[in-house]
Design an enzyme around this catalytic site. Structure first.
Site, PDB file in Angstrom:
ATOM      1  N   ASP A 187      -0.299   4.346   1.006  1.00 13.18           N
ATOM      2  CA  ASP A 187      -0.625   5.328   2.032  1.00 13.18           C
ATOM      3  C   ASP A 187       0.126   5.074   3.324  1.00 13.18           C
ATOM      4  O   ASP A 187       0.547   3.952   3.632  1.00 13.18           O
ATOM      5  CB  ASP A 187      -2.132   5.376   2.280  1.00 13.18           C
ATOM      6  CG  ASP A 187      -2.710   4.045   2.750  1.00 13.18           C
ATOM      7  OD1 ASP A 187      -2.304   2.994   2.210  1.00 13.18           O
ATOM      8  OD2 ASP A 187      -3.568   4.051   3.658  1.00 13.18           O
TER       9      ASP A 187
ATOM     10  N   GLU B 184      -5.116   1.672   2.734  1.00 17.84           N
ATOM     11  CA  GLU B 184      -5.019   0.514   3.631  1.00 17.84           C
ATOM     12  C   GLU B 184      -5.151   0.921   5.087  1.00 17.84           C
ATOM     13  O   GLU B 184      -5.758   0.217   5.888  1.00 17.84           O
ATOM     14  CB  GLU B 184      -3.678  -0.205   3.400  1.00 17.84           C
ATOM     15  CG  GLU B 184      -3.533  -1.528   4.150  1.00 17.84           C
ATOM     16  CD  GLU B 184      -3.007  -1.400   5.561  1.00 17.84           C
ATOM     17  OE1 GLU B 184      -3.098  -2.378   6.333  1.00 17.84           O
ATOM     18  OE2 GLU B 184      -2.501  -0.312   5.911  1.00 17.84           O
ATOM     19  N   GLU B 185      -4.572   2.071   5.430  1.00 14.72           N
ATOM     20  CA  GLU B 185      -4.553   2.493   6.829  1.00 14.72           C
ATOM     21  C   GLU B 185      -5.941   2.851   7.359  1.00 14.72           C
ATOM     22  O   GLU B 185      -6.118   3.011   8.569  1.00 14.72           O
ATOM     23  CB  GLU B 185      -3.606   3.683   7.010  1.00 14.72           C
ATOM     24  CG  GLU B 185      -2.146   3.394   6.672  1.00 14.72           C
ATOM     25  CD  GLU B 185      -1.482   2.399   7.627  1.00 14.72           C
ATOM     26  OE1 GLU B 185      -2.153   1.963   8.576  1.00 14.72           O
ATOM     27  OE2 GLU B 185      -0.309   2.063   7.417  1.00 14.72           O
TER      28      GLU B 185
ATOM     29  N   HIS C 253       3.976   3.142  12.791  1.00 13.76           N
ATOM     30  CA  HIS C 253       2.990   4.114  13.267  1.00 13.76           C
ATOM     31  C   HIS C 253       3.538   4.947  14.421  1.00 13.76           C
ATOM     32  O   HIS C 253       2.781   5.677  15.064  1.00 13.76           O
ATOM     33  CB  HIS C 253       1.681   3.435  13.699  1.00 13.76           C
ATOM     34  CG  HIS C 253       0.956   2.778  12.588  1.00 13.76           C
ATOM     35  ND1 HIS C 253      -0.372   2.419  12.684  1.00 13.76           N
ATOM     36  CD2 HIS C 253       1.332   2.390  11.346  1.00 13.76           C
ATOM     37  CE1 HIS C 253      -0.765   1.847  11.559  1.00 13.76           C
ATOM     38  NE2 HIS C 253       0.270   1.815  10.733  1.00 13.76           N
TER      39      HIS C 253
ATOM     40  N   HIS D  28       0.822  -1.216   0.000  1.00 13.54           N
ATOM     41  CA  HIS D  28       0.000   0.000   0.000  1.00 13.54           C
ATOM     42  C   HIS D  28       0.854   1.263   0.000  1.00 13.54           C
ATOM     43  O   HIS D  28       1.926   1.324   0.600  1.00 13.54           O
ATOM     44  CB  HIS D  28      -0.997   0.011   1.162  1.00 13.54           C
ATOM     45  CG  HIS D  28      -0.386   0.008   2.533  1.00 13.54           C
ATOM     46  ND1 HIS D  28      -0.060   1.161   3.196  1.00 13.54           N
ATOM     47  CD2 HIS D  28      -0.070  -1.007   3.377  1.00 13.54           C
ATOM     48  CE1 HIS D  28       0.434   0.862   4.399  1.00 13.54           C
ATOM     49  NE2 HIS D  28       0.440  -0.436   4.525  1.00 13.54           N
TER      50      HIS D  28
END
Length: 521
Positions: free
Chosen positions: A142, A209-210, A493, A140
């Site tokens: 993002d 995705e996030e 994250h 992904h």
């Protein structure tokens, strides 16, 4: 103490931890138990592949590092507010990919998908033999935002793509642009050599995705399904990186291969009634009615059960763990889904005693939002709450909604599905040609001195939009990058996200090699 899995949020996967706090109430387990002696089956032995010959792939690592470093500077952020979407960042990133990988963009067909914003990338690399089932590699674009209050904790600017101290730094370098670029680097190398796959290969790079993938991955899956693809031979997505010491008690390097994901559904519970002045309240308030309903729901937890993916995990990991606990591991590994033994009940009791391990045992209920009221002297005419569920197989949205109705027993509460719900996925086969091919590739690049094991993904990525469908039951999730230690997880994250340059070189080699290995399926 009994070793149990711990759910780690950045990857949404389990690692073993020691200890447990409390057992579930008797009413929480409903399956009939039976007594059996703790006998270890003869075939409960190591299933680790051995003697795999190492390969070394020559990579233009300096150029690859420059390209990944630049990729980090594009702020392809997924915010919870979907209107807060930087179209220019994604469009510019796509232009950068075209400039960086000219042979890929000359050879493969590129498409844009996504609704209402078409920024998910689908590449098709036509194979020589159209009769072969295709394969798909997913990653992904993002990244999660960088909170302003954490900026001063970064050793390098999170969107600078700095290369320093042997690392590439920045938001998304580990989650998940490293995987996008490793795939494209390997493909560019292969095309330059004149190589063409026998089976058609798809590369899918999602945009959201996030935040669940409803806008991107789901739309790509829809498009591929509509084209009549009956079955993928192999699908791979990101998940846990290779990490030493991820299982306490096992110092070896460990590669976890996700084979199943729980589902996702969010329900809004709402009550609409009469408001008024706080000086003259009725016998019940809307907030009170909804709060009572939520309390009832939280008390009506779904029953515990052992997921088949957990059995596969222990079949592979169990023989590598504490010998004294082998009977317990074997009971889980070889248990039957319709019969719960005393040994399995002990396993459930241990797992259910810790809040971070209960998730693997049942459909979870999480109240995540509660909204009502605008002023301290006004009775609100309505109140709403959002409850997020992560379903186990069989717990469909219809089953969950019925469960909620039965729990709250209040027709005044309106229940509405407000999510792009996905069911629990299929379970990828373990020990088949596709799984063994993946393990072989891991060992060719990273060596034989590591443990490879399947595991149950409790949260997961947006590849669930593929794996929940009949055409892609065998989705395997792993991030093909080596971390130094468990401390490196904090970059997911978090602050100081980074990867080692030398390990990125191996990641590119991994995809180069797996393209070749797919020829054997």
């Amino acid at each position: 103490m009994i070793p149990v899995f711990k759910f780690t949020l950045p990857f949404l996967f389990f690692i073993l931890i020691w200890g447990c706090k409390e057992a579930p109430k008797e009413s929480e387990t409903t399956t009939q138990t039976s007594t059996e002696a703790p006998i270890i089956p003869e075939d409960f032995s190591s299933k680790q592949m051995t003697g795999v010959e190492q390969v070394s792939i020559e990579v233009d690592i300096a150029g690859a590092v420059d390209r990944l470093s630049k990729a980090v500077t594009y702020k392809t952020i997924s915010n919870q507010d979907r209107e807060d979407f930087d179209k220019e960042a994604f469009a510019s990133y796509h232009e950068f990919l075209e400039e960086s990988y000219p042979l890929v963009h000359k050879t493969l067909k590129k498409e844009l998908h996504g609704d209402p914003r078409p920024y998910s990338l689908l590449y098709t690399w036509e194979g020589k033999d159209p009769s072969l089932q295709p394969a798909l590699f997913y990653a992904h674009q993002d990244v999660v935002p960088v909170p302003a209050e954490s900026r001063d904790q970064w050793k390098q600017d999170p969107f600078s793509g700095a290369v320093a101290d042997g690392y590439i730094w920045g938001r998304g370098v580990l989650d998940d642009k490293n995987q996008i670029h490793a795939i494209l680097e390997a493909a560019e190398m292969k095309i330059k050599e004149g190589w063409q796959p026998s089976r058609t290969l798809y590369f899918v790079f999602g945009q959201d995705e996030e935040v669940g993938g409803a806008e991107g991955a789901k739309k790509v899956a829809d498009a591929l399904e509509e084209r009549g693809i009956e079955r993928f031979a192999y699908v791979m997505d990101e998940s846990a990186p290779l990490t030493p010491g991820i299982f306490p008690g096992i110092k070896n390097n460990t590669a976890l291969i996700g084979i199943a994901q729980k589902g996702f559904i969010s329900l809004e519970l709402a009550i609409n009634g009469v408001g008024g002045h706080s000086s003259m309240p009725g016998e019940e308030s809307n907030i009170g009615i909804l709060a009572k309903a939520i309390t009832k729901l939280e008390a009506a937890q779904f029953p515990y059960k052992i997921h088949p993916a957990v059995r596969s995990q222990y079949r592979y990991m169990g023989p590598e763990l504490d010998e004294a606990m082998q009977p317990l591991y074997a009971a889980v590994a070889f248990g039957k889904d319709d019969e719960l033994t005393d040994m399995e009940q002990k396993f459930i009791d241990a797992m259910a005693g810790n809040e971070v391990t209960r998730a693997m045992l049942h459909t979870t209920i999480a109240v995540t939002m509660f909204n009502a009221g605008i002023k301290d002297n006004v009775l609100p005419p309505s109140a709403t709450a959002v409850v997020n569920f992560r379903p186990m197989p069989g717990d469909t949205p219809e089953v969950i909604i019925e469960h909620v109705k039965n729990a709250i027993q209040d027709d005044r509460i309106e229940i509405k599905d407000i999510s792009a719900s996905t069911p629990a996925t299929n379970i990828a086969e373990v020990g088949n040609d596709a799984y063994n091919m993946l393990e072989k590739t891991i060992r060719q690049i990273y060596g034989n001195d590591l443990i490879v094991s399947p595991f149950f993904v409790v949260g997961g990525s947006d590849s669930k939009h593929f794996q929940a469908r009949d055409f892609a039951p065998d989705v395997y999730t792993i991030t093909a990058i080596q971390l130094e230690n468990t401390e490196e997880f904090k970059g997911f994250h978090g602050v100081n996200e980074r990867i080692l340059v030398k390990e990125y070189e191996k990641s590119i080699g991994f995809f180069y090699q797996i393209f070749d290995n797919l020829e054997s399926l």
